[in-house]
Design a protein around this motif. Structure first.
Motif, mmCIF file in Angstrom:
data_model
loop_
_atom_site.group_PDB
_atom_site.id
_atom_site.type_symbol
_atom_site.label_atom_id
_atom_site.label_comp_id
_atom_site.label_asym_id
_atom_site.label_seq_id
_atom_site.Cartn_x
_atom_site.Cartn_y
_atom_site.Cartn_z
ATOM 1 N N UNK A 32 58.268 54.438 29.322
ATOM 2 C CA UNK A 32 57.355 55.567 29.251
ATOM 3 C C UNK A 32 55.929 55.138 29.046
ATOM 4 N N UNK A 33 55.736 53.979 28.421
ATOM 5 C CA UNK A 33 54.380 53.459 28.215
ATOM 6 C C UNK A 33 53.723 53.155 29.555
ATOM 7 N N UNK A 34 54.504 52.611 30.478
ATOM 8 C CA UNK A 34 53.964 52.295 31.801
ATOM 9 C C UNK A 34 53.545 53.566 32.535
ATOM 10 N N UNK A 35 54.351 54.612 32.427
ATOM 11 C CA UNK A 35 53.984 55.872 33.067
ATOM 12 C C UNK A 35 52.707 56.440 32.449
ATOM 13 N N UNK A 36 52.609 56.419 31.112
ATOM 14 C CA UNK A 36 51.424 56.936 30.435
ATOM 15 C C UNK A 36 50.179 56.156 30.841
ATOM 16 N N UNK A 37 50.291 54.853 30.940
ATOM 17 C CA UNK A 37 49.151 54.029 31.340
ATOM 18 C C UNK A 37 48.694 54.391 32.749
ATOM 19 N N UNK A 38 49.635 54.561 33.660
ATOM 20 C CA UNK A 38 49.279 54.918 35.034
ATOM 21 C C UNK A 38 48.637 56.295 35.087
ATOM 22 N N UNK A 39 49.193 57.237 34.329
ATOM 23 C CA UNK A 39 48.629 58.587 34.294
ATOM 24 C C UNK A 39 47.223 58.569 33.716
ATOM 25 N N UNK A 40 47.007 57.713 32.716
ATOM 26 C CA UNK A 40 45.696 57.623 32.077
ATOM 27 C C UNK A 40 44.643 57.076 33.022
#
Length: 408
Positions: A60-68
């Motif tokens: 989920x951290x990877x998804x959040x980073x991409x979204x950010x």
């Protein structure tokens, strides 16, 4: 490794979208996790994805980073992974996010990874709705209740919305076969749905209706692509649901609204038109800040799903419906004025009768041989009395014709 991501928009039914958006903007900087950055805080756009260590592992951290890192994505994020006690069988890792956008949109994003393609279900939606989603429904309802208190108006969450599935995997014949089958079920040919591809052949992205897919070597581009589809799915659902709301409201027939109801409907339509204008600008800003390879995916999906066309037709429908409601309001106002004018004519007739009655009483007043009134009244009194009666009848007839018979 093979993955699938489920993008599940939560439709928020409310009459005050502008107020909802302003309330969310007030609480976004507070807690829990702030996603999204101002434009000046983001490095210059690159042609390809930003390959970092955080984007090489499924999380989920990877998804959040991409979204950010995709601009114009300011939102609140809750990690629900710990609340999910029954993830899909045979999955190696998963994440579950609840995101609340400053635009007033809410979305659930669920992702899972599998070491073997055979372990990944062909259609993950039934299992998600039957096992994973019920465990977080109460949390969604609680959050909506808190927002409703802040907004001060009715706010309901609808989880019965379309789910976009984004598939990811390495370049293998079985994976291609599965993708081809899924796309064929929706009347599409996989090879014709290519949206974007790397010059070195490291990844290819395909876009369809219910499914999108990326064939890649690692996870970096996949998470950026999922973050893009997240926004597109929100826009598609928003256009569809608002359109249905307008149609249902129009079917109720605006003529049935009375008094303040017609005014409330007119106010809501004006607010909706303003909201659609703001949403159009937000989409334009979001598209303008995409990397070229993501911009191609955005344009292709936007064309296939007809998102911008739907918003344009929705804007025109809202304007036309507002004009219709305004016409109904004007007609009701004219009817009220007509009734008021008839009442005034009726009152004028009563006043005429009162004055004439007083005059006739005065002219017919006599007292034997020593009248109080002048002599000329006794001489011409009967003729004047007859004239007053005749003119009173004519005047009442004119008032009746003007007030109750003539057509406007």
């Amino acid at each position: 490794m093979f993955t699938h991501h489920l993008i599940h928009p939560v439709h928020l039914e409310t009459e005050t979208r502008i107020r909802l958006s302003s309330v969310i903007r007030e609480i976004v900087p507070l807690r829990p996790v702030l996603c999204g950055k101002a434009a000046e805080e983001i490095s210059e756009n690159r042609l390809n994805a930003n390959h970092t260590d955080e984007l090489h592992a499924f999380s989920g951290i990877a998804f959040t980073k991409s979204l950010t890192e995709l601009r114009r994505n300011a939102c609140l994020e809750w990690d629900l992974s710990d609340l999910v006690t029954s993830p899909e069988p045979h999955c190696d890792a998963w994440y579950f996010k609840l995101l609340l956008m400053v635009s007033g949109d809410m979305c659930l994003v669920y992702g899972a990874s599998f070491s073997d393609l055979a372990h990944m279900p062909e259609n993950p939606r039934p299992y998600y709705r039957g096992h994973t989603l019920p465990e977080v429904t109460e949390l969604v309802d609680a959050l909506v209740s808190v927002l409703q208190l802040r907004v001060g108006s009715r706010l309901e969450a609808d989880l019965d919305t379309s789910i976009q599935v984004v598939l990811g995997g390495v370049d293998t014949a079985p994976f291609h076969e599965r993708l081809s089958k899924l796309f064929e079920e929706e009347g599409l040919v996989l090879e014709d749905c290519e949206m974007s591809a790397a010059e070195n052949g490291d990844w290819i992205i395909y876009g369809g209706w219910s499914y999108s897919a990326i064939v890649r070597k690692d996870l970096a581009e996949e998470f950026y692509f999922v973050a893009l589809m997240f926004r597109l799915q929100l826009d598609w659902i928003k256009a569809r649901r608002i359109r249905n709301k307008i149609v249902n409201t129009a079917d109720e027939r605006a003529e049935s609204y009375h008094g303040s109801k017609i005014g409330e409907l007119n106010t809501a339509l004006n607010e909706l038109i303003f909201f659609l204008q703001v949403a159009r600008q937000r989409r334009a800003d979001y598209r303008a800040n995409l990397k070229p390879w993501l911009a191609r995916c955005y344009d292709s999906t936007n064309t296939r799903w007809q998102i911008e066309d739907n918003f344009d037709s929705l804007y025109k429908a809202a304007c036309d419906f507002r004009n219709y409601v305004g016409f109904i309001s004007d007609e009701k106002s004219k009817l009220q004025l007509e009734i008021q004018s008839k009442l005034l004519y009726f009152i004028a007739g009563l006043d005429t009768l009162a004055i004439s009655s007083f005059a006739m009483t005065l002219l017919s007043f006599r007292r034997g041989d020593s009248p109080v009134l002048p002599g000329w009244i006794h001489q011409y009194g009967p003729k004047l009395l007859l004239f007053l009666v005749a003119s009173n009848v004519v005047l009442l007839l004119v008032i009746f014709v003007l007030g109750f018979i003539r057509k406007r």
